[in-house]
Enzyme design. Structure first.
Site, PDB file in Angstrom:
ATOM      1  N   ASP A  96       0.849  -1.179   0.000  1.00  0.00           N
ATOM      2  CA  ASP A  96       0.000   0.000   0.000  1.00  0.00           C
ATOM      3  C   ASP A  96       0.895   1.243   0.000  1.00  0.00           C
ATOM      4  OD1 ASP A  96      -2.947   0.953   0.417  1.00  0.00           O
ATOM      5  OD2 ASP A  96      -1.915   1.907   2.099  1.00  0.00           O
ATOM      6  N   GLU A 120       0.397  -4.310  -3.840  1.00  0.00           N
ATOM      7  CA  GLU A 120      -0.811  -3.497  -3.740  1.00  0.00           C
ATOM      8  C   GLU A 120      -0.500  -2.040  -3.383  1.00  0.00           C
ATOM      9  OE1 GLU A 120      -4.367  -3.867  -4.041  1.00  0.00           O
ATOM     10  OE2 GLU A 120      -3.482  -5.277  -5.462  1.00  0.00           O
TER      11      GLU A 120
END
Length: 285
Positions: A96, A120
């Site tokens: 992230d 991600e």
């Protein structure tokens, strides 16, 4: 994993430290903490590495920031944290926003960083609001607006209570959920979560964050720096379009598909991630 703290810019940063050997630094994103890496960092350490999983400033067990919680503030704290560790070389793993931070650190420390793996993470800014699905447009418009963002993120704690478990395929246990809840017990403590939401570069805003993310693409284009893209199916931030871009432009890039998962892959696919990292790190080290 030994818990430790270091003084950083008038506050403290907490981290876990395991193993010995070449250093691998794990960076989490929003709204998690180093707890995200609990099933990964120790297993990677067992392959002959020193693994550190740090809590970003204002998150996990780290102290509050005296500067703020923008991307630039997190980078400043991490730069100082790395200086305090006094390490010569390291490999970065980021999920992230931790992936964005890892790529930025690779650019600022080319003589120290031996490789970068991301999961991600934001690879490209979002060029237009119309690029988002209608429900996401409505949600992020509300979260980024003054007043409604504070109500939803600070008061209702939606990111910890709803977004986190909904981004995990398996059922998050109450014990694990409580560990993620622990740093964010009151609205004031959730300020970093809200700021991360407002840092997402949509339609050129914030412009400085969009600039950092665009500059981070140079890491993938660098033939001398090994990179590893770990992705799940269907993924959330990393889907077919981002994988295709990396396949076309990545110059020293390895890809690892770890199976079914959306955003919080370390919760759903820890063993597969360990396998991918251990194989890649052998080549990097």
């Amino acid at each position: 994993m030994k818990p430790r703290t270091l003084p950083v810019l008038g506050s403290t940063m907490s981290f876990t430290d395991a193993g010995s050997g070449p250093l691998v630094l794990f960076l989490h994103g929003n709204p998690t903490s180093s707890y995200l890496w609990r099933n990964i960092a120790p297993a990677v350490a067992a392959h002959g590495y020193r693994t550190i999983a740090v809590d970003l400033i204002g998150m996990g067990a780290s102290g509050a920031s005296n500067r703020g919680y923008r991307l630039v503030d997190h980078l400043a704290h991490l730069e100082t944290f790395l200086d305090a560790l006094a390490v010569n070389e390291l490999t970065l793993v980021g999920h992230d926003w931790g992936g964005v931070l890892a790529l930025a650190l690779a650019r600022s420390r080319p003589d120290q960083v031996r490789g970068v793996s991301i999961l991600e993470a934001h690879i490209h800014p979002i060029d237009s609001w119309s690029d988002l699905p209608r429900p996401d447009q409505e949600m992020f418009s509300r979260l980024r607006a003054e007043g409604s963002g504070e109500q939803t993120v600070l008061e209702e704690n939606i990111f910890v209570e709803v977004v986190l478990p909904s981004g995990i395929v398996r059922s998050l246990s109450r014990e694990d959920h409580d560990r993620y809840r622990a740093p964010f017990q009151d609205p004031a403590s959730r300020a970093p979560i809200l700021q991360w939401v407002r840092e997402i570069p949509i339609a050129g805003n914030p412009s400085d964050v969009a600039h950092v993310i665009r500059e981070n693409l140079d890491v993938f284009r660098d033939p001398a720096l090994p990179t590893l893209l770990i992705h799940g199916t269907p993924g959330a931030l990393i889907g077919p379009a981002e994988i295709a871009w990396c396949s076309a432009h990545g110059q020293s890039m390895t890809f690892a598909a770890v199976g079914a998962g959306t955003h919080f892959l370390p919760e759903d696919r820890p063993s597969e991630i360990v396998t991918a990292l251990a194989s890649w790190l052998t080549a990097v080290s």
